[in-house]
Write a protein that holds these residues in place. Structure first.
Motif, short mmCIF file in Angstrom:
data_model
loop_
_atom_site.label_atom_id
_atom_site.label_comp_id
_atom_site.label_asym_id
_atom_site.label_seq_id
_atom_site.Cartn_x
_atom_site.Cartn_y
_atom_site.Cartn_z
N ILE A 1 9.85 4.84 3.75
CA ILE A 1 10.80 6.11 3.37
C ILE A 1 11.03 6.87 4.34
CG2 ILE A 1 10.32 8.16 1.79
CD1 ILE A 1 11.06 5.87 -0.12
N SER A 2 9.79 7.22 5.13
CA SER A 2 10.18 8.03 6.25
C SER A 2 11.33 7.57 7.09
CB SER A 2 8.65 8.17 7.08
OG SER A 2 8.90 8.93 8.26
N ARG A 3 11.18 6.33 7.42
CA ARG A 3 12.02 5.71 8.51
C ARG A 3 13.40 5.57 7.72
NH1 ARG A 3 11.14 -0.23 10.73
NH2 ARG A 3 12.40 -0.96 9.00
N PHE B 1 14.81 7.49 5.25
CA PHE B 1 15.59 8.81 4.95
C PHE B 1 15.40 9.58 6.32
CE2 PHE B 1 14.39 7.43 0.64
CZ PHE B 1 15.62 7.51 0.06
N GLY B 2 14.81 9.24 7.32
CA GLY B 2 14.69 9.91 8.46
C GLY B 2 13.88 11.37 8.28
N VAL B 3 13.03 11.20 7.38
CA VAL B 3 11.94 12.40 7.18
C VAL B 3 10.93 12.27 7.64
CG1 VAL B 3 13.51 13.54 5.40
CG2 VAL B 3 11.49 11.85 4.95
N SER B 4 10.01 12.90 8.36
CA SER B 4 8.72 12.68 8.71
C SER B 4 7.77 12.50 7.75
CB SER B 4 8.35 13.85 9.75
OG SER B 4 7.83 14.88 9.04
N LYS B 5 6.79 11.79 7.95
CA LYS B 5 5.76 11.81 6.76
C LYS B 5 4.75 13.20 6.53
CE LYS B 5 1.06 9.56 6.31
NZ LYS B 5 0.12 8.90 6.88
N GLY B 6 4.72 13.88 7.75
CA GLY B 6 4.07 15.10 7.30
C GLY B 6 5.06 15.99 6.51
N ASP B 7 6.39 15.96 6.60
CA ASP B 7 7.02 16.56 5.51
C ASP B 7 7.06 15.93 4.20
OD1 ASP B 7 8.38 18.61 7.08
OD2 ASP B 7 10.10 17.22 7.59
N LEU B 8 7.08 14.71 4.06
CA LEU B 8 6.87 14.24 2.81
C LEU B 8 5.58 14.60 1.97
CD1 LEU B 8 7.80 10.25 3.37
CD2 LEU B 8 9.12 11.83 1.91
N LEU B 9 4.34 14.83 2.62
CA LEU B 9 3.04 15.20 2.30
C LEU B 9 3.10 16.81 2.02
CD1 LEU B 9 0.59 13.01 4.05
CD2 LEU B 9 1.95 12.55 1.97
N SER B 10 4.16 17.52 2.81
CA SER B 10 4.06 18.96 2.71
C SER B 10 4.48 19.72 1.58
CB SER B 10 4.93 19.39 3.89
OG SER B 10 6.35 19.46 3.60
N PRO C 1 13.40 12.00 -1.25
CA PRO C 1 12.84 10.81 -0.51
C PRO C 1 11.36 10.75 -1.00
CG PRO C 1 13.97 11.99 1.19
CD PRO C 1 14.18 12.92 0.00
N ARG C 2 10.81 11.87 -1.44
CA ARG C 2 9.27 12.08 -1.84
C ARG C 2 9.52 11.38 -3.46
NH1 ARG C 2 8.19 17.86 -1.93
NH2 ARG C 2 7.77 17.81 0.34
N GLN C 3 10.43 11.80 -4.20
CA GLN C 3 10.60 11.44 -5.45
C GLN C 3 10.67 9.69 -5.55
OE1 GLN C 3 13.53 14.14 -6.90
NE2 GLN C 3 12.05 15.34 -7.98
N VAL C 4 11.70 9.16 -4.57
CA VAL C 4 11.71 8.03 -4.62
C VAL C 4 10.54 7.12 -4.13
CG1 VAL C 4 13.08 6.05 -3.08
CG2 VAL C 4 14.16 7.97 -3.88
N GLY C 5 9.75 7.72 -3.31
CA GLY C 5 8.44 7.24 -2.88
C GLY C 5 7.63 7.24 -3.83
N LYS D 1 1.02 -1.25 -0.01
CA LYS D 1 -0.06 0.00 0.01
C LYS D 1 0.94 1.25 0.09
CE LYS D 1 -3.52 -2.24 2.96
NZ LYS D 1 -2.64 -3.25 3.96
N ILE D 2 0.35 2.47 -0.45
CA ILE D 2 0.96 3.75 -0.27
C ILE D 2 1.49 4.03 0.94
CG2 ILE D 2 1.06 6.24 -0.90
CD1 ILE D 2 -0.26 5.31 -3.73
N GLU D 3 0.40 3.72 1.82
CA GLU D 3 0.81 4.04 3.21
C GLU D 3 2.08 3.19 3.82
OE1 GLU D 3 0.14 5.81 6.41
OE2 GLU D 3 -1.00 6.06 4.86
N ASP D 4 2.30 1.96 3.11
CA ASP D 4 3.33 1.37 3.75
C ASP D 4 4.68 2.08 2.94
OD1 ASP D 4 2.09 -0.90 4.73
OD2 ASP D 4 1.93 -1.77 2.92
N ILE D 5 4.82 2.29 1.88
CA ILE D 5 5.78 3.30 1.12
C ILE D 5 6.13 4.52 1.96
CG2 ILE D 5 6.67 4.62 -0.91
CD1 ILE D 5 4.74 2.36 -2.36
#
Length: 364
Positions: free
Chosen positions: A280-282, A284-293, A303-307, A272-276
């Motif tokens: 990715i968050s763990r 690369f050490g970035v929060s999920k909030g940052d990835l979605l921001s 990390p967002r592009q890799v995800g 699932k995208i949730e798993d990705i």
């Protein structure tokens, strides 16, 4: 007869509890072949010289994909140093445990006591370096490693990646870790896989001589199970359990069934995208909030592009759907991310390895 598992040991220094050590992970049980010979030689030399005037390789840095023997070698060094010098101050820690203990020390306003606990260490072994998250934790780790190395104490590090590919290391730490021996464990070739199977079979037979497997079955396992040493060990353990239950000799058909179960277990589950986002968050050490921001800093954009790339590869979601799940982005942003990663892949073998590692983490 059922043999109870051996309890794990723990290293501890000055009241500081390390992570568990597996008594089975010794140099005697490690199987040496072309892909791990250098790492094994480095580890044995470290175990023999760690307490001497001039440690052999300091630091020793071992990296490889999952299940190829990094942790086994770290445990083997710890056991061997303790065997040679029972009073040696040896501490084995996963990066997760280091981080947890440091956060606890900060919470109790006692970071100085945390530092003090490392002062008397002779050998520090850190596993899973890529999970060393958090700016304060990373700074503390840098400080402790530098002071140990400056004091001539032995440091051993294991990671899924080489020092120059662990994103969170600063340049000074990276060059410090590269000054000793950096060695990679490659994938197990057919010959080494066969040797691992023979060794694990011999270990079972030491407890129960009536258990046996034909050469044909060992060859079949070596041919079909190519992922890791853990997978091979799992096959022998499963066949032994089957044999204990049936009490008749294991046929190739029975072995085929066990292999099929193991291989099916390795096939990717529905991701699932949730798993990705979580992995990715763990990673690369970035929060999920940052990835979605809407943040555009490289530490978040990459990390967002890799995800997004992994979401296109591993799920059946459309580009607009992936964009929506990655912070309501336009499908052209997703397309750009996929092309960016594909463009990087052609000239960057390390990125290919990193993506394979992320896929493995997602399929577990």
């Amino acid at each position: 007869t059922f043999v109870a598992p051996v309890p794990a040991g723990r290293t501890s220094v000055g009241g500081f509890e390390g992570s568990p050590l597996d008594p089975r992970y010794t140099f005697e049980s490690f199987v040496v072949g072309a892909s791990n010979r250098m790492a094994h030689a480095g580890a044995t030399q470290v175990a023999e010289t760690a307490l001497g005037e001039a440690p052999g390789f300091n630091p020793l840095y071992i990296h490889s994909a999952v299940g190829l023997g990094k942790t086994h070698l770290l445990h083997a060094i710890a056991w061997e140093v303790k065997r040679r010098s029972p009073n040696a101050q040896v501490l084995y820690l996963t990066a997760e445990r280091f981080r947890y203990q440091f956060v606890e020390a900060l919470r109790s306003q006692d970071p100085l006591a945390f530092k003090e606990k490392f002062r008397g260490i002779n050998v520090l072994l850190i596993d899973d370096l890529e999970f060393m998250h958090g700016e304060r934790t990373e700074q503390e780790f840098d400080h402790i490693i530098n002071s140990l190395l400056d004091g001539g104490r032995q440091v051993v590090v294991a990671s899924a990646r080489a020092p120059n590919h662990v994103e969170r290391l600063n340049e000074r730490m990276r060059s410090r870790l590269q000054r000793g021996l950096v060695t990679e464990i490659g994938t197990l070739d057919h010959e080494l896989r066969l040797k691992v199977l023979e060794k694990r079979l011999a270990e079972k037979r030491a407890n129960d001589p009536s258990f046996t497997l034909s050469r044909e079955i060992l060859a079949l396992l070596a041919e079909r199970l190519t992922e890791s040493g853990r997978e091979l060990e799992g096959a022998i353990t499963r066949l032994y359990a089957t044999w204990q239950y049936m009490r008749t000799s294991i046929t190739p058909d029975v072995a085929e069934t066990v292999i099929r179960d193991l291989v099916q277990g390795l096939e990717p589950r529905r991701i699932k995208i949730e798993d990705i986002l979580r992995i990715i968050s763990r990673h690369f050490g970035v929060s999920k909030g940052d990835l979605l921001s809407q943040r555009r800093h490289r530490s978040v954009v990459w990390p967002r592009q890799v995800g997004m790339y992994l979401a296109k590869q591993l799920t059946a979601r459309s580009l607009p759907e992936i964009g929506r799940r990655f912070g309501n982005r336009d499908h052209t942003t997703v397309l750009h991310a996929i092309r960016k990663i594909e463009g990087e892949l052609s000239g960057n073998p390390r990125l290919k390895e990193e993506l394979e590692e992320l896929k493995r983490l997602l399929s577990h």
